[in-house]
Design a protein around this motif. Structure first.
Motif, PDB file in Angstrom:
ATOM      1  N   LYS A 194      28.069  20.358 -19.108  1.00 40.65           N
ATOM      2  CA  LYS A 194      28.633  19.793 -17.843  1.00 40.65           C
ATOM      3  C   LYS A 194      29.784  18.933 -17.785  1.00 40.65           C
ATOM      4  N   GLU A 223      30.508  22.262 -13.861  1.00 44.28           N
ATOM      5  CA  GLU A 223      29.146  22.998 -13.512  1.00 44.28           C
ATOM      6  C   GLU A 223      29.112  24.467 -13.546  1.00 44.28           C
ATOM      7  N   THR A 237      27.358  26.344 -19.192  1.00 43.47           N
ATOM      8  CA  THR A 237      26.776  25.267 -18.265  1.00 43.47           C
ATOM      9  C   THR A 237      25.384  26.098 -17.694  1.00 43.47           C
TER      10      THR A 237
END
Length: 1312
Positions: free
Chosen positions: A1186, A1191, A1196
């Motif tokens: 992250k 994100e 991730t």
């Protein structure tokens, strides 16, 4: 020639598309050089230029005369054909041959085949006509598909009989490793087949009878597990179960009745052999013109009449099979085993590789070895016509071979390479004979240090300062480095390869503490005084200097690639003399009218950091590091690699300056001119040098001024184009210049200072940066030295590198470099001391002296005593009364009084004085403690550097009650040899083009080019060479990426064997090759083999360096994954958690490698159903992803999906547990999903950690991608105008698609 078996392709020129292909390569060199965003600079590989230039010449409409013949030579390869061979006594068989082969190669094949190997004296006949051994098959009339060739036994001569006996002895010894341990006849060790149990690939497939997971024992030996402190030595050379090869005879030797007396000669007797069979039958055998038969002689009475029965046979094997049943049985079994071995285990290596350990090998009787030791080794080889070889003539005539087209160049390079490797072997043998005292000096009256020797047409001199020749340069220390500097000079001039300029064959051998230079002899030089023969250069370092027009003309051609400035010096009569080299480079015309240059020790300019000159200040970058430093000698030169990097760097500065100033003058007219100028400079600065005046007539004055300013700023010699040259005579004591204060000289001095500053301010930091990024991964002293040399950094800067590392912000990530550096400083200092120590030891005390030295160096035993060798020959009774006798005169035993404290004191002062690094350790244990070193690695380094061979056994270094080594542990002392490595330029060129294609993502084309390179390498080097190894590794990698696992396995197997054989079984390169092979084994479903290979790799790395190395993380991840795959979860965890720790240390806790490690550990915990631990690790991984990628990155997202899945599993498990607690045994339990990992997912993970990404692309996608790549390149070309330095497309993925191959191949390049 290579002895061929079915596996090695015929050694012949195989270039499919003939000339077109050659032209493409020329073009490709141009393309790839420009497309990679780099202008071709003259530091770039020289091969590119020569090819590009040739290419230009050819396009300039120069008629190509060699067209027809070249076409024919190359294309004909495709039409191989089959002939039938008829051998007496066995069924006829078919043999595949190629038209390029010589008849001799069929002989070789027959002498290697299991059923015909015992024949040596035969001819091949076609329709009753005997074929000439040296003619090519295509030149033989009537030889075609299906022809019948008859093997006809020929009468023997003494020479043929000897060859026959030698060949039979080789067959009997073919499985006996003792030659490899003893370092004889280019034999070397290989252990791969022990771990793969025979061949890989097809046969491996058959062994696995369908069961996907056969029960395999995966537990590694204790010492391979993470955290183990044991470093056993015995596993380095595992001994096979059948270590004793099959014995066929007790004795086979020349008889004492040789040579046959006159009357027997007239009956056809050639020589007599004496044999003792396994059944203990003593037999005398006559070798006669008709073959071999048993005679009636015994050990004491001579009776040459044939025995009854005489068993007359044309081959010795047939005769022995009749008189000894055991021989018959064992010989057949032995040959069966011999031909089953991989050919790469049997072929000789081009240069001898020595092993630093060996088991106890029984010394067996061997007539051929004994005879070799006393006859041919004294300087004439029996089987060569004309007795001794004229090395100089051979070395020079091979250079004179034509080189207009590819086939000619291949022939020439092959000849050069062959003569060189023969010369290196002969020179090494001679040097050892000289030091062992077996060669008579040519000036026996002088003291030992001043003696010179001639043996086998090679001239030998010792590395001492004779007649104060080097008085001003540092005496013996200078005389010791001069030969290696000279060798570097020879290497440089050989690489430039100017027609008409000749260098001497040169080999430098370090043996028993002495340095010996071996050189080929210039015809006629021994008959005249040196003063008369030198017509160019100076014999007294610049007092008397002479010059010669022809030499100036020849050296002028080398000045451009070697960056040497033509200059004037004054001689003793104050006359100006023009030179194009350093003064002590001498030119001598031999009696063969060839122009030789010798004494090239100052081909490259001096290194001012180690050459304090009065009144000269060094740039600030140097002075703040404490330079200049006094060195032991004044011959410190910069390396060629540094000069090239420096010029390349300057070139970029030049382009930037010119571009900037031209930007400022913004008129369109000037912009047009700018392009003409930059073209002149950029296609390659060296070409700009050719056209000394770039179109100055039509360049307007302003642009001319710009160029002038840029030239001044970078120190160019010319004012109109970029051209940097060095004057090698600057700062040389005794050399005087016509005008010492001229601007020209000041410019040259400044250049040298800048180069010295460039080394410490650019090259060393860039090396350290590469080490911190782990793009360079040295594992031992040799690979560290290699990494330094590639960047032009001399070993004398080693302490500086260690200092830089210790101050670096990335100190932790460089821990391995720090330890390696310190190990290297200690072992190199110890080697310097050992060299002097050995010079005081006489032959009979060698093993005692060496074991005493090693005890003082490595053993914790506080006071080892050297037991001086007692006289073995004095009878027992008398011995008690005598005091131990000192050998020779008293000073021959000073070595015996060395103590560990003294030795470590000397080592400390040596690292201080030579390297300016203080280790401050008084004992080995202190050093090990303080720097975290391992004694076994120190032992390996000192043995490899000094040529010591020790007994393979477990050594206890830490006992304080008894010394580690005894004299019985020292088995041998080997020479350490430095020589020139002739290169296969065309092949190397194909290889580079192939790499470039692969980096651009054109795998198929890349693969073809690299296959082509492999063919050409085989053609020049034979089947076994380090560069072929790199080629095979890359090929295997490409096969694997393109999905051909079997082919990958077969190529990588060859690469491993070749690395073991030509670099050594514990060389870092071999460690990596084992790792690659394990991956391909796994992909082929051979799991247990993959594990064994990984364990071997881990063991070697532990031995060579230790556990704390960035490469160990990769190894352990590999091992952990494979163990996970075979459901050994606890073991897998041990390795994966260790990998996690090491990755954390060397890549930083926040790196993506660490995230991946966390994920791998989590998967194993999941398989064990320990969800809490799994969650913990996956969370750590997720956090890193992250923070590093954001994100929305797919990694991730994957991680967060997996976290959800783990949470569900954990909750489900908890529910079930609660259910059980609540309802006891009658709880209704939902079956839980435990995922045993599938092989496919494991393989996918393995590919990820080994940096191989597969991209599923359809054909259409591929086309689009290629178009896109090309479009980008064109844009870049246009946008760049070859002015800015722009390496963007190296690092920026194309649409996020980047095959890892590009990374792989860039590391390939550094290792190649």
């Amino acid at each position: 020639m290579v002895s061929k078996t079915d596996e090695t392709s015929p050694v012949a020129v195989d270039t499919r598309e003939s000339k077109e292909l050659e032209n493409d390569i020329g073009r490709e060199a141009c393309d790839c050089a420009h497309s990679s965003g780099m202008p071709l600079v003259n530091g770039d590989d020289r091969l590119n230029h020569s090819e590009v230039e040739n290419h230009k010449e050819k396009e300039d409409g120069e008629p190509r005369i060699d067209d027809g013949n070249e076409q024919e030579v190359i294309v004909i390869q495709d039409t191989g054909f089959t002939v039938k061979i008829h051998v007496p006594g066995i069924e006829p068989f078919d043999l595949q041959v190629s038209p390029q082969e010589m008849v001799q190669e069929i002989h070789q094949v027959l002498m290697d085949r299991e059923d015909t190997c015992h024949r040596t004296c035969f001819s091949l006949q076609l329709d009753g006509n005997v074929l000439d051994n040296f003619s090519e098959l295509k030149s033989i009339e009537g030889l075609q598909e299906g022809s019948n060739l008859k093997v006809v036994e020929e009468p023997y001569t003494v020479r043929e009989a000897r060859i026959h006996v030698r060949h039979i002895r080789d067959l009997l010894k073919s499985l006996d490793p003792s030659d490899s341990y003893n370092g004889v006849d280019c034999n070397s060790l290989s252990f791969l087949s022990l771990f793969t149990e025979g061949d890989l690939g097809e046969s491996g497939k058959r062994k696995r009878k369908g069961s996907e997971l056969e029960q395999i024992d995966c537990t590694p030996p204790e010492h391979i597990l993470p955290g183990s402190k044991e470093r056993p030595l015995l596993s380095l050379q595992p001994q096979t179960k059948d270590a004793k090869p099959l014995q066929c005879l007790k004795v086979l030797t020349m008889s004492g009745w040789n040579p046959p007396p006159g009357n027997r000669k007239m009956h056809g007797d050639l020589m007599y052999l004496y044999v003792v069979t396994m059944e203990d039958r003593h037999v005398s055998i006559t070798a006669s013109t008709r073959g071999f038969y048993v005679n009636q002689s015994t050990a004491y009475s001579f009776n040459p009449k044939p025995a009854n029965p005489s068993f007359l046979s044309h081959s010795l094997v047939e005769l022995l099979s009749q008189i000894s049943p055991t021989f018959k049985k064992n010989f057949a079994a032995l040959q069966k085993k011999r031909v089953q071995r991989h050919p790469f285990e049997r072929i000789a290596t081009p240069f001898q590789v020595y092993s630093w350990t060996a088991p106890t090998v029984e010394h067996a009787m061997d007539c051929v070895r004994a005879e070799d030791a006393y006859t041919s080794r004294l300087g004439y080889e029996e089987h060569i016509p004309g007795q001794t070889r004229d090395w100089n003539e051979e070395l020079q005539t091979t250079r004179e071979l034509p080189r207009k087209n590819l086939p000619e160049r291949l022939l020439r390079e092959r000849a050069i390479f062959k003569v060189h490797s023969d010369f290196a072997a002969a020179a090494t043998r001679g040097a050892m004979a000289v030091i062992d005292g077996n060669v008579m000096a040519i000036n026996p009256g002088e003291e030992t240090k001043m003696q010179m020797f001639i043996w086998n047409n090679i001239f030998f001199s010792l590395g001492f300062d004779v007649r104060d020749h080097y008085k001003d340069f540092g005496g013996d220390n200078a005389a010791y480095v001069a030969p290696t500097n000279d060798l570097n000079g020879v290497r440089a001039y050989n690489t430039v390869d100017v027609e008409g300029l000749y260098t001497l064959g040169t080999v430098v051998v370090d043996y028993r503490g002495y340095r010996v230079t071996a050189q080929s002899i210039i015809p006629g030089i021994l008959e005249r005084e040196q003063e008369q023969s030198v017509i160019y250069g100076s014999i007294d370092f610049g007092k008397t200097v002479v010059s010669h027009l022809k030499y100036l003309e020849l050296l002028e051609k080398t000045a451009r690639p070697l960056k040497i400035q033509k200059h004037y010096v004054l001689n003793d009569k104050n006359e100006k003399v023009e030179l194009c080299s350093s003064v002590e480079c001498k030119g001598i015309i031999g009696n063969d009218s060839r122009h030789y240059i010798l004494d090239l020790l100052r081909t490259f300019p001096p290194d001012l950091n180690f050459l304090p000159v009065e009144g000269e200040e060094l740039p600030e970058e140097c002075s703040k590091l404490g330079f200049p430093k006094e060195h032991r000698h004044r011959l410190s030169c910069l390396r060629q690699e540094l000069i090239e990097a420096f010029v390349e760097h300057r070139y970029l500065v030049f382009m930037k300056l010119a571009a900037l100033q031209l930007m400022q003058q913004k008129t369109s007219k000037q912009e047009k001119d700018c392009t003409t100028v930059t073209e002149n400079g950029s296609s390659s600065p060296t070409e700009a040098v050719e056209s000394k005046k770039p179109a100055s007539e039509d360049v307007d004055p302003k642009s001319r001024e710009v160029i002038l300013n840029a030239c001044k700023a970078v120190g160019s010699v010319s004012n109109t184009s970029f051209n940097i040259r060095f004057n090698p005579d600057i700062f040389s004591p005794g050399v005087r210049f016509p005008d010492p204060n001229s601007e020209e000289l000041q410019k040259q001095k400044q250049l040298l200072k800048d180069a010295a500053a460039f080394l410490v301010s650019c090259q060393i930091p860039s090396l350290i940066k590469d080490c911190a990024d782990h793009t360079v991964l040295p594992m031992d002293g040799a690979t560290l030295a290699e990494a330094m040399h590639q960047r032009g950094i001399n070993i004398r800067y080693l302490a500086k590198i260690v200092e830089f590392v210790s101050k670096s912000p990335a100190r932790l990530q460089l821990d391995h470099i720090y330890k390696l550096g310190v190990t290297e400083l200690i072992t190199r200092s110890a080697k310097h001391i050992f060299k002097i120590y050995l010079q005081g030891v006489e032959l009979s005390g060698l093993s005692v002296a060496i074991s005493h030295f090693l005890n003082c160096f490595l053993s914790s035993f506080p006071n080892p005593i050297a037991h001086l060798p007692m006289d073995e020959l004095v009878s027992k009774k008398k011995r008690n009364k005598r005091k131990p006798r000192h050998l020779g005169n008293a000073d021959n035993t000073t070595w015996a009084s060395t103590t560990p404290q003294e030795l470590w004191k000397s080592i400390s002062s040596e690292t201080k004085n030579y390297f300016t690094f203080s280790i401050d350790c008084e004992s080995v244990d202190q050093a090990v403690e303080k720097y975290g070193l391992q004694k076994i690695s120190l032992l390996r380094e000192i043995c490899v550097k000094s040529g010591i061979q020790i007994l393979l056994k477990e050594y206890n270094f830490d006992s304080r009650h008894r010394p580690t080594f005894t004299e019985e542990d020292i088995l041998n002392i080997f020479p350490v040899v430095k020589h020139v490595n002739p290169k296969a330029s065309d092949a190397f060129h194909f290889f580079q083009s192939g790499q470039a294609k692969v980096q651009q993502g054109f795998l198929k084309e890349g693969c073809e080019l690299i296959n082509e390179a492999l063919n050409l390498f085989n053609n020049v080097y034979g089947a076994m060479h380090v560069e072929i190894c790199a080629c095979l590794r890359l090929l295997a990698r490409l096969n694997y990426i393109m999905g051909d696992y079997n082919e990958a396995l077969s190529n990588q197997q060859k690469a491993v064997l070749m690395s073991e054989r030509s670099l050594g079984v514990d060389h870092p390169n071999t460690i990596q090759e084992y790792m690659h092979l394990a991956l391909y084994c796994f992909a082929n479903g051979q799991l247990s083999t993959a594990l064994k290979l990984l364990y071997r790799s881990r063991y070697l790395l532990l031995l060579v360096y230790g556990e704390d190395h960035p490469e160990m993380a990769l190894l352990d991840s590999n091992i952990g994954l494979v163990l996970h795959g075979v459901m050994e979860y606890d073991l897998a965890l041990r390795f994966l958690e260790n990998a996690l720790t090491i990755n954390g240390k060397y890549h930083g806790a926040k790196s993506l490698k660490v995230a991946l490690s966390h994920h791998l550990v989590a998967r194993v915990y999941e398989s064990k159903a320990e969800f809490r631990s799994a969650l913990q690790h996956e969370k750590d991984g997720y956090t890193i992803y992250k923070n590093q990628l954001g994100e929305n990155h797919e990694k991730t997202k994957e991680s967060s999906e997996y976290l959800k899945y783990l949470t569900q599993q954990a909750v489900a498990l908890q529910r079930t547990m609660n259910e059980i607690y609540k309802n006891g045994s009658n709880a209704s339990i939902l079956p839980l999903k435990f995922t045993a990992p599938s092989m496919a997912t494991i393989l996918e993970q393995l590919n990820v950690i080994n940096g191989i990404l597969f991209i599923p692309l359809s054909q259409k996608d591929l086309e689009n991608l290629k178009a896109e790549v090309q479009r980008r390149q064109q844009l870049q070309e246009a946008g760049k105008g070859a002015v800015q330095e722009d390496t963007r497309d190296e690092t920026e993925p194309v649409h996020g698609v980047k095959t890892q191959t590009s990374v792989e191949s860039s590391t390939e390049q550094t290792s190649a």
